[in-house]
Write an enzyme that holds these catalytic residues in place. Structure first.
Site, PDB file in Angstrom:
ATOM      1  CG  ASN A  25      -2.047  13.219  12.425  1.00 41.86           C
ATOM      2  OD1 ASN A  25      -0.705  13.503  12.534  1.00 41.86           O
ATOM      3  ND2 ASN A  25      -2.421  11.989  12.768  1.00 41.86           N
ATOM      4  CB  CYS A 118       8.210   5.956   8.311  1.00 44.52           C
ATOM      5  SG  CYS A 118       6.589   5.421   8.548  1.00 44.52           S
ATOM      6  NE  ARG A 123       3.050   6.653   6.106  1.00 48.33           N
ATOM      7  CZ  ARG A 123       3.165   7.501   7.149  1.00 48.33           C
ATOM      8  NH1 ARG A 123       4.157   7.121   8.265  1.00 48.33           N
ATOM      9  NH2 ARG A 123       2.243   8.412   7.599  1.00 48.33           N
ATOM     10  N   PRO A 124       3.972   4.995   0.328  1.00 47.32           N
ATOM     11  CG  PRO A 124       2.426   3.516  -0.466  1.00 47.32           C
ATOM     12  CD  PRO A 124       3.290   3.772   0.755  1.00 47.32           C
ATOM     13  CB  ILE A 125       3.525   9.799  -2.285  1.00 45.25           C
ATOM     14  CG1 ILE A 125       4.920   9.854  -3.063  1.00 45.25           C
ATOM     15  CG2 ILE A 125       3.803  10.113  -0.747  1.00 45.25           C
ATOM     16  CD1 ILE A 125       5.731  10.933  -3.198  1.00 45.25           C
ATOM     17  CG  ASP A 308      -2.871   7.746  13.879  1.00 47.31           C
ATOM     18  OD1 ASP A 308      -3.122   8.537  13.350  1.00 47.31           O
ATOM     19  OD2 ASP A 308      -2.477   6.781  13.133  1.00 47.31           O
ATOM     20  CB  ILE A 330      -4.774   1.964   7.848  1.00 44.51           C
ATOM     21  CG1 ILE A 330      -6.368   1.675   8.523  1.00 44.51           C
ATOM     22  CG2 ILE A 330      -4.397   3.173   7.233  1.00 44.51           C
ATOM     23  CD1 ILE A 330      -7.251   2.147   7.003  1.00 44.51           C
TER      24      ILE A 330
HETATM   25  C1  EPZ Z   1      -2.050  10.320   7.955  1.00 46.65           C
HETATM   26  O1  EPZ Z   1      -1.378   9.667   7.401  1.00 46.65           O
HETATM   27  C2  EPZ Z   1      -1.702  10.304   9.496  1.00 46.65           C
HETATM   28  N1  EPZ Z   1      -0.473  11.269   9.596  1.00 46.65           N
HETATM   29  C3  EPZ Z   1      -1.370   9.290  10.243  1.00 46.65           C
HETATM   30  O2  EPZ Z   1      -0.946   9.442  11.497  1.00 46.65           O
HETATM   31  C4  EPZ Z   1      -2.624   8.356  10.004  1.00 46.65           C
HETATM   32  O3  EPZ Z   1      -2.340   6.903  10.668  1.00 46.65           O
HETATM   33  C5  EPZ Z   1      -3.177   8.054   8.611  1.00 46.65           C
HETATM   34  O4  EPZ Z   1      -3.215   9.391   8.074  1.00 46.65           O
HETATM   35  C6  EPZ Z   1      -4.258   7.400   8.617  1.00 46.65           C
HETATM   36  O5  EPZ Z   1      -5.390   7.907   9.395  1.00 46.65           O
HETATM   37  C7  EPZ Z   1      -0.684  12.880   9.445  1.00 46.65           C
HETATM   38  O6  EPZ Z   1      -1.908  13.299   9.256  1.00 46.65           O
HETATM   39  C8  EPZ Z   1       0.665  13.744   9.485  1.00 46.65           C
HETATM   40  P1  EPZ Z   1      -3.019   7.761   4.294  1.00 46.65           P
HETATM   41  P2  EPZ Z   1      -1.100   9.559   5.829  1.00 46.65           P
HETATM   42  O7  EPZ Z   1      -2.417   8.627   3.235  1.00 46.65           O
HETATM   43  O8  EPZ Z   1      -1.758  10.761   5.047  1.00 46.65           O
HETATM   44  C9  EPZ Z   1      -1.589   4.268   1.761  1.00 46.65           C
HETATM   45  C10 EPZ Z   1       0.269   9.328  13.453  1.00 46.65           C
HETATM   46  O9  EPZ Z   1       0.616   8.321  14.151  1.00 46.65           O
HETATM   47  N2  EPZ Z   1      -1.307   5.035   0.869  1.00 46.65           N
HETATM   48  O10 EPZ Z   1      -4.659   7.780   4.562  1.00 46.65           O
HETATM   49  O11 EPZ Z   1       0.307   8.960   5.442  1.00 46.65           O
HETATM   50  C11 EPZ Z   1      -0.490   4.162   2.830  1.00 46.65           C
HETATM   51  O12 EPZ Z   1       0.634   3.626   2.703  1.00 46.65           O
HETATM   52  C12 EPZ Z   1       0.463   9.252  11.985  1.00 46.65           C
HETATM   53  O13 EPZ Z   1      -0.095  10.519  13.860  1.00 46.65           O
HETATM   54  C13 EPZ Z   1      -0.930   4.649  -0.463  1.00 46.65           C
HETATM   55  O14 EPZ Z   1      -0.637   3.412  -0.855  1.00 46.65           O
HETATM   56  O15 EPZ Z   1      -2.083   8.324   5.745  1.00 46.65           O
HETATM   57  C14 EPZ Z   1      -1.410   3.640   4.217  1.00 46.65           C
HETATM   58  O16 EPZ Z   1      -1.109   2.434   3.915  1.00 46.65           O
HETATM   59  C15 EPZ Z   1       0.769   7.760  11.398  1.00 46.65           C
HETATM   60  N3  EPZ Z   1      -0.666   5.586  -1.396  1.00 46.65           N
HETATM   61  C16 EPZ Z   1      -2.734   4.028   3.765  1.00 46.65           C
HETATM   62  O17 EPZ Z   1      -2.856   4.428   2.394  1.00 46.65           O
HETATM   63  C17 EPZ Z   1      -0.690   6.920  -1.169  1.00 46.65           C
HETATM   64  O18 EPZ Z   1      -0.533   7.728  -2.046  1.00 46.65           O
HETATM   65  C18 EPZ Z   1      -3.436   5.295   4.412  1.00 46.65           C
HETATM   66  O19 EPZ Z   1      -2.559   6.214   4.119  1.00 46.65           O
HETATM   67  C19 EPZ Z   1      -0.936   7.388   0.296  1.00 46.65           C
HETATM   68  C20 EPZ Z   1      -1.297   6.446   1.029  1.00 46.65           C
END
Ligand code: EPZ
Length: 419
Positions: A25, A118, A123-125, A308, A330
């Site tokens: 990550n 996924c 996985r909203p952005i 994780d 999360i």
């Molecule tokens: C990163 O994912 C990691 N992936 C994830 O690891 C990790 O679980 C996660 O951070 C939390 O620590 C990588 O770094 C490649 P977030 P990311 O944006 O960036 C919601 C693994 O197993 N959200 O912090 O996608 C989202 O749906 C992976 O190695 C929104 O709603 O995590 C989630 O519920 C899995 N809108 C929460 O926030 C957004 O625009 C945390 O997501 C972005 C996120």
């Protein structure tokens, strides 16, 4: 498609030492960041993960020269003009959304498809897009295709994230590093991987401060140059192997890890009754007796307990004395290991964000299936502590985040092979 499987004969104590690889990550956003330099970077400690290989394919598709020798990846982004990430490549790697900020920062335009929802839920952005729009980027979303063009970037932007999203923080850093203007991110993610990305960008000439805190300040610079950088160790890989030692009443020395990244993980294993001894760049864990239940484990943004590691800890607590509760704060759907662990004799009730784990004395080998990366790793951990043989299928999920998990575990006494 039926991928290869892992065959695990449980019941053997894990003993020995494991060298921890570079963090998945961290290497993914850092590989995206090499686009911004316009010359050559050498990234060391890049683990042999399918996610990393997918990131290299994306860089090549954008016009970079990418080669790798062992765990060193060399990227020359001098001729990177690409602004499209193909649908196929986007679907190969969930986290390829982190290329958006880097491509925009480099070429000013980017078209890519939404990263599909996924296994962990949608996985909203929305936070990524909201922040980029705040920075002047024009974004149209049409039939799952994002078409982004940079506009006039404000001289100073002050962005507050509604939740400390790791990916959104990374995308804002990547977009703001080049160019002119000051970007402040409040409620930024504080994960060590954010500090690692900042470390690489600063070494390339970026002006970033506050990494590791909730308020990040990025001052755009006119150009960045390549550099040599060594990726931080993978704290989730380390926690996975701690789980293997705990469930088999074994003991392990984990080398090349930074204990300062792992306090919340180490404290949960200590609460289970394991002996956990951090040194400067290693952790020794000893679990000479069956683990006991942990009252409540809550996943939280860093420095809280990492989501994780949650499936791993669920597997270890499945074979323990007493009842444990896990609250997953999360992700919406991150108890995918539970039904498979129940097939191995675990007594777990997962309802919404909460899982209740009644520890059992024994787990039994069974044919089980990985449905996501960390749930797959949790099944491997459970299989090591189960009686008899377990077959784990769909292990391509596991290969996303672990470089040959069977090699590391065999080296410390596990009976595990890939077929
Ligand atoms: C990163 O994912 C990691 N992936 C994830 O690891 C990790 O679980 C996660 O951070 C939390 O620590 C990588 O770094 C490649 P977030 P990311 O944006 O960036 C919601 C693994 O197993 N959200 O912090 O996608 C989202 O749906 C992976 O190695 C929104 O709603 O995590 C989630 O519920 C899995 N809108 C929460 O926030 C957004 O625009 C945390 O997501 C972005 C996120």
């Amino acid at each position: 498609m039926e991928s290869s499987r892992l065959l695990i004969e449980g019941g053997r104590g894990i003993e020995g030492e494991i060298q921890i690889h570079g963090a998945k990550n961290s290497v993914l956003p850092i590989l995206a960041a090499t686009l911004l330099c316009g010359d050559t970077s050498c990234i060391h400690r890049c683990a042999g993960l399918s996610d990393a290989f997918a990131a290299m394919r994306i860089l090549r598709s954008l016009g970079c020269e990418v080669s790798h020798e062992g765990s060193t990846v060399t990227v020359n982004s001098a001729n990177a003009e690409g602004d499209i990430v193909s649908d196929g490549l986007m679907h190969e790697m969930r986290s390829s959304i982190v290329f958006l900020g880097a491509i925009l920062g480099r070429v000013g335009r980017c078209r890519l498809s939404f990263p599909g929802g996924c296994e962990l839920g949608p996985r909203p952005i929305d936070l990524h897009l909201e922040a980029l729009r705040w920075l002047g980027v024009k974004i149209t979303e049409d039939h799952g295709i994002l078409d982004c063009t940079v506009g006039v970037r404000p001289q100073s932007a002050d962005i507050t994230l509604s939740l400390p999203s790791v990916g959104a923080t990374e995308n804002i850093m990547l977009y703001s590093a080049l160019g002119s203007g000051e970007t402040v991110i409040r409620n930024a993610a504080r994960e060590p991987e954010i500090s690692d990305l900042a470390g690489y960008l600063i070494k390339c000439g970026a002006e970033i401060s506050g990494q590791g805190t909730s308020t990040l300040v990025i001052n755009g610079v006119s150009e960045l140059h390549g550099c040599e950088y060594s990726v931080m160790p993978d704290r989730i890989e380390a926690a996975t192997y701690m789980g293997a030692a705990a469930i088999t009443n074994g003991e392990l020395m984990l080398k090349g890890i930074n204990p300062a990244d792992m306090y919340s993980c180490m404290s949960v294993f200590s609460e289970m009754g394991c002996g956990v001894y951090p040194y400067d760049d290693k952790i020794f864990i000893s679990a000479r007796k069956p683990v006991s239940a942990v009252r409540t484990v809550r996943t939280m943004p860093y420095p809280g307990f990492p989501t994780d590691c949650q499936p791993i800890v669920m597997a270890v607590l499945a074979k323990s004395s007493g009842t444990s509760v896990i609250v997953e704060n999360i992700f919406e759907n991150r108890f995918m290991a539970a039904p498979e662990l129940r097939r191995m004799g675990a007594n777990i009730k997962a309802e919404g964000k909460v899982a209740i784990i009644e520890g059992v004395k024994k787990l039994y080998g069974a044919p089980v299936r990985a449905y996501d990366l960390r749930a797959g790793a949790a099944l491997v951990v459970a299989a090591l502590g189960a009686e008899g043989q377990t077959q784990v299928s769909n292990i391509h999920y596991i290969d996303w985040g672990y470089e040959s998990i069977e090699t590391a575990l065999s080296s410390v006494g596990a009976n595990i092979k890939r077929v």
